[in-house]
Design a protein around this motif. Structure first.
Motif, PDB file in Angstrom:
ATOM      1  N   ARG A 512      -4.831   2.240   3.050  1.00 24.12           N
ATOM      2  CA  ARG A 512      -4.074   1.551   4.016  1.00 24.12           C
ATOM      3  C   ARG A 512      -2.987   0.389   3.466  1.00 24.12           C
ATOM      4  NH1 ARG A 512      -7.951  -2.567   7.244  1.00 24.12           N
ATOM      5  NH2 ARG A 512      -9.310  -0.542   7.257  1.00 24.12           N
ATOM      6  N   PRO A 513      -1.918   0.030   4.258  1.00 25.36           N
ATOM      7  CA  PRO A 513      -0.960  -0.779   3.655  1.00 25.36           C
ATOM      8  C   PRO A 513      -1.442  -1.702   2.539  1.00 25.36           C
ATOM      9  CG  PRO A 513      -0.644  -0.269   5.758  1.00 25.36           C
ATOM     10  CD  PRO A 513      -2.009   0.185   5.669  1.00 25.36           C
ATOM     11  N   VAL A 514      -1.024  -1.873   1.389  1.00 27.25           N
ATOM     12  CA  VAL A 514      -1.386  -2.857   0.437  1.00 27.25           C
ATOM     13  C   VAL A 514       0.083  -3.439  -0.204  1.00 27.25           C
ATOM     14  CG1 VAL A 514      -2.446  -3.617  -1.643  1.00 27.25           C
ATOM     15  CG2 VAL A 514      -3.680  -1.933   0.005  1.00 27.25           C
ATOM     16  N   GLY A 531      -2.847  -9.578  -4.534  1.00 27.39           N
ATOM     17  CA  GLY A 531      -2.383  -8.568  -3.426  1.00 27.39           C
ATOM     18  C   GLY A 531      -3.187  -8.936  -2.141  1.00 27.39           C
ATOM     19  N   PHE A 532      -2.694  -8.364  -1.187  1.00 27.01           N
ATOM     20  CA  PHE A 532      -3.138  -8.500   0.284  1.00 27.01           C
ATOM     21  C   PHE A 532      -3.160  -7.088   1.286  1.00 27.01           C
ATOM     22  CE2 PHE A 532       1.001 -10.254   0.290  1.00 27.01           C
ATOM     23  CZ  PHE A 532       1.671  -9.782   1.107  1.00 27.01           C
ATOM     24  N   SER A 533      -4.150  -7.258   2.076  1.00 30.50           N
ATOM     25  CA  SER A 533      -4.019  -6.154   3.072  1.00 30.50           C
ATOM     26  C   SER A 533      -5.061  -6.596   4.293  1.00 30.50           C
ATOM     27  CB  SER A 533      -4.709  -4.901   2.534  1.00 30.50           C
ATOM     28  OG  SER A 533      -4.743  -3.908   3.233  1.00 30.50           O
ATOM     29  N   MET A 567     -11.592  -4.502  -2.178  1.00 32.73           N
ATOM     30  CA  MET A 567     -10.900  -4.673  -0.812  1.00 32.73           C
ATOM     31  C   MET A 567     -11.259  -3.438   0.088  1.00 32.73           C
ATOM     32  SD  MET A 567      -8.853  -7.301  -0.441  1.00 32.73           S
ATOM     33  CE  MET A 567      -7.572  -6.755   0.485  1.00 32.73           C
ATOM     34  N   ARG A 568     -11.700  -2.317  -0.457  1.00 32.45           N
ATOM     35  CA  ARG A 568     -12.208  -1.144   0.390  1.00 32.45           C
ATOM     36  C   ARG A 568     -13.527  -1.741   1.160  1.00 32.45           C
ATOM     37  NH1 ARG A 568     -11.660   1.767  -4.521  1.00 32.45           N
ATOM     38  NH2 ARG A 568      -9.608   3.049  -4.438  1.00 32.45           N
ATOM     39  N   ASP A 573     -14.228  -3.007   8.079  1.00 27.73           N
ATOM     40  CA  ASP A 573     -14.159  -3.293   9.402  1.00 27.73           C
ATOM     41  C   ASP A 573     -13.097  -4.222  10.207  1.00 27.73           C
ATOM     42  OD1 ASP A 573     -16.709  -2.333   9.329  1.00 27.73           O
ATOM     43  OD2 ASP A 573     -17.696  -4.501   8.745  1.00 27.73           O
ATOM     44  N   ARG A 574     -12.022  -4.122   9.427  1.00 25.12           N
ATOM     45  CA  ARG A 574     -10.731  -4.784  10.046  1.00 25.12           C
ATOM     46  C   ARG A 574      -9.719  -3.736  10.517  1.00 25.12           C
ATOM     47  NH1 ARG A 574      -9.295 -10.408   7.688  1.00 25.12           N
ATOM     48  NH2 ARG A 574     -11.171 -11.316   7.254  1.00 25.12           N
TER      49      ARG A 574
END
Length: 694
Positions: A512-514, A531-533, A567-568, A573-574
């Protein structure tokens, strides 16, 4: 002199009378010895995760009360030697020690050193707080003299040794002995007594379970003082290193978080000893995932740290090291390490704010700035590319040129703006992350980008509830402060996403976008990925505590892999969120597209070397147009010019942009249509050429 003497005598007598009355009335109101024995001065704290799960219970452990006659003499001697050598002769305060401390402070021009006697420490522990105020010290002295007047030296020492805090929740020598050595205090050896006595000064720093070497060094100090004061023979050979410590049961990594969050209660709460429940932001599942991600990916011999923040700043997970029992030093919140190229976040933020766009052309080429010659990681140079690619592939020469153009002080100010609290250098090499900082600060900065350029304040405590059900603290979410305009936040997010999709952060992809950035310091001493996602921002650091190189450590490898592994789980659940990378540019950056902006055939000018606007349609007349702001010339510039826009690019930058040599006279530029005020950086936004820094 006579009047002065009489006045001083009267004042002294009145002071002594007042002090005597204060001590007398304090002594009359003191609890009895039996009441003081039964008094508990510490509170039980139950710490809960965000879902209410109990994660740890912290509180006092008093062990068995040891009467004075049963306390080993070596324990009494060790404590008196290190904490109060004149304990048996003073009256609650030590005038000699106080005078000596004042003398040292005056002669060495430093702060007054600690002068509290054992009796003063007992008074503080029983009745007062630890505030360093003159009022508290005076009350402490009065109470100490009151204790001395009401109780014997043996009773005071008994109270002290059974109530003083030794760290790890252990109050009193019996609790400490059982915690550290697995036997009651009545069986303490001289070496063990020295270790325990050494803990009083700083229980967490000298704890044998946290730092054995520090505990042994402190015990050696205690033994030396005991010999100097004749409490043990000079010839005695005592080795604290030979002491067998109790094996500690595994304490999970959440203690890194509680060690960071719970001291904040001193600021958040009114003074209370009532048992409390502390509801925190920590997510148990994420904490376990973070622990696994760090332990499985950290290179052999290296430590790892991780901080994860929700979009509002709530700490979801925190890892301060690979093993809390081995060392409780929190590398996520305390360690100062170089962030490497992840620091380029601030360089490119400053460049975007100064007028750059992700698609602008720059040149990756050798460059020298004040004698400093930055090199790229691979040693090669890629020539002309867009800003997005330069960031994605972490080109050091481009970052150096950008920092030089916008100003290294500007980059430092941007870092401060985004929450970097440690000192920031303004030397050219700072653009590559040479300034040491904390992982939690870097994570906070990236979280602000994730929040669209709004500030984010990390926090760990949601609410505090007493045993009676009263809420005595509730976290209130604060509105974020706008740090950069929307278009700057969108631009840097574009760059950060490209670093993961096409650049050095490929190992951080999670389906997903990271958006994020790698960081590697010289000789592979530090590896970073932040980083963020989907609203979760995570920072990962890896390296050695002794700052030695770690073979193969790069931000795009182990740290990025740990980031992805965590992060996975963190975002599973988001909902998937796409990043906002549309640049809604301000007027001074917009390209005009109306017919007027194209200009008429006779509507040309250029700027000569003195800054005058020349009309070539009137050759030979020498007629010039006034400079902007000196007449009606600005009326000829369509809307879109902005007096508040950042300054234009430097001459050296323009020289590089048009292929000239810095410092050499530039050729007369080709006349261009009068379409609008010149944009920052000197680039023609109307379609004419104008590359970025070379």
């Amino acid at each position: 002199m006579r009047r002065l003497f009489v006045t001083g005598l009267v004042v002294g007598l009145l002071g002594a009378l007042f002090l005597g009355l204060a001590v007398f009335f304090s002594a009359r109101t003191l609890p009895s010895f039996a009441e003081l024995k039964a008094t508990q001065t510490a509170q039980t704290i139950v710490v809960r995760a965000r879902d209410g799960t109990e994660i740890v219970e912290l509180g006092p452990s008093y062990g068995k009360w040891i009467p004075h006659q049963d306390i080993p003499q070596v324990m009494k001697d060790a404590m008196i030697s290190v904490e109060d050598r004149r304990y048996q002769s003073h009256f609650g305060i030590d005038p000699i020690g106080l005078a000596r401390a004042l003398y040292v402070a005056v002669t060495d021009d430093s702060r007054v050193s600690a002068t509290s006697t054992i009796t003063q420490q007992l008074a503080r522990n029983l009745f007062l707080n630890s505030n360093r105020t003159f009022d508290r010290k005076m009350r402490e002295a009065v109470l100490a003299m009151a204790l001395e007047s009401k109780f014997t030296k043996e009773e005071i020492l008994e109270l002290y040794l059974n109530k003083v805090y030794f760290g790890g929740g252990a109050y009193g020598i019996d609790s400490a002995s059982r915690k550290f050595f697995s036997h009651p205090a009545t069986e303490l050896s001289t070496a063990e007594a020295a270790i325990i006595a050494g803990l009083v000064k700083a229980p967490s720093r000298y704890s044998p379970t946290a730092d054995t070497a520090a505990a042994v060094d402190r015990a050696q100090v205690v033994l030396r003082l005991m010999k100097e004061q004749g409490r043990i023979p000079q010839s005695a050979t005592i080795d604290p290193e030979a002491v067998k410590l109790k094996e500690q049961s595994g304490e999970n990594s959440v203690r890194y978080f509680t060690d960071w969050a719970l001291p904040q209660l001193d600021i958040l709460l009114p003074e209370t000893y009532e048992p409390i429940e502390v509801w925190t932001t920590i997510d148990i599942g994420m904490q376990r995932a973070a622990e696994t991600a760090i332990t499985r990916n950290a290179p052999d011999g290296a430590q790892g740290a991780l901080v994860s923040l929700d979009r509002d700043g709530a700490v979801l997970a925190m890892i301060g090291g690979t093993d809390y029992v081995e060392t409780n030093y929190n590398r996520a919140t305390s360690a100062l390490r170089q962030p490497g190229s992840s620091w380029k976040l601030f360089v490119y933020l400053a460049a975007l704010e100064a007028g750059y766009r992700p698609e602008d052309r720059v040149v990756d080429t050798p460059v020298t700035i004040d004698g400093w010659q930055p090199r790229n990681s691979g040693g090669g140079y890629s020539g002309e590319m867009d800003l997005r690619s330069a960031f994605a592939y972490s080109k050091n020469t481009v970052a150096a040129q950008l920092g030089n153009e916008v100003g290294f002080g500007t980059v430092a100010s941007m870092a401060r703006r985004f929450g970097i609290s440690t000192p920031v250098s303004t030397y050219p090499s700072m653009v590559l992350g040479s300034s040491e900082t904390r992982l939690i600060d870097m994570t906070r900065a990236f979280a602000a980008v994730s929040a669209g350029g709004n500030s984010v304040e990390p926090y760990g405590i949601v609410k505090v509830v007493t045993a009676s059900g009263e809420t005595i603290y509730q976290h209130e979410r604060k509105a974020g402060v706008r740090l950069v305009p929307d278009y700057v936040a969108a631009g840097i997010t574009d760059l950060l996403q490209s670093a993961v999709t096409n650049g050095t952060g490929g190992a951080a992809q999670i389906g997903r976008p990271v958006a994020g950035k790698t960081g590697t310091t010289s000789s592979n001493k530090d590896g970073y990925f932040v980083g963020f996602s989907s609203g979760v921002t995570t920072g990962v650091w890896m390296g050695r505590d002794d700052n030695r190189a770690v073979s193969g450590l790069q931000g795009g490898r182990a740290p990025a892999a740990a980031f992805a592994a965590f992060m996975r789980y963190a975002v599973k659940d988001r909902p998937v969120e796409q990043f906002n990378t549309e640049l809604d540019l301000p007027e001074w950056q917009l390209e005009e597209e109306d017919p007027f902006s194209l200009g008429e055939g006779d509507d040309y000018y250029y700027i000569d070397e003195e800054g005058n606007m020349i009309r070539p349609d009137r050759p030979g007349t020498g007629e010039t147009m006034p400079n902007p702001g000196e007449g009606d010339v600005m009326d000829r510039v369509p809307d879109g010019g902005n007096d508040d826009a950042p300054a234009a690019a430097s001459d050296d930058f323009l020289d590089r942009a048009i292929g000239g040599q810095p410092g050499q006279p530039r050729p007369r530029p080709t006349p261009i249509p009068t379409v609008r005020a010149q944009p920052p950086r000197g680039q023609d936004q109307g379609g004419q050429s104008g590359t970025g820094p070379g």
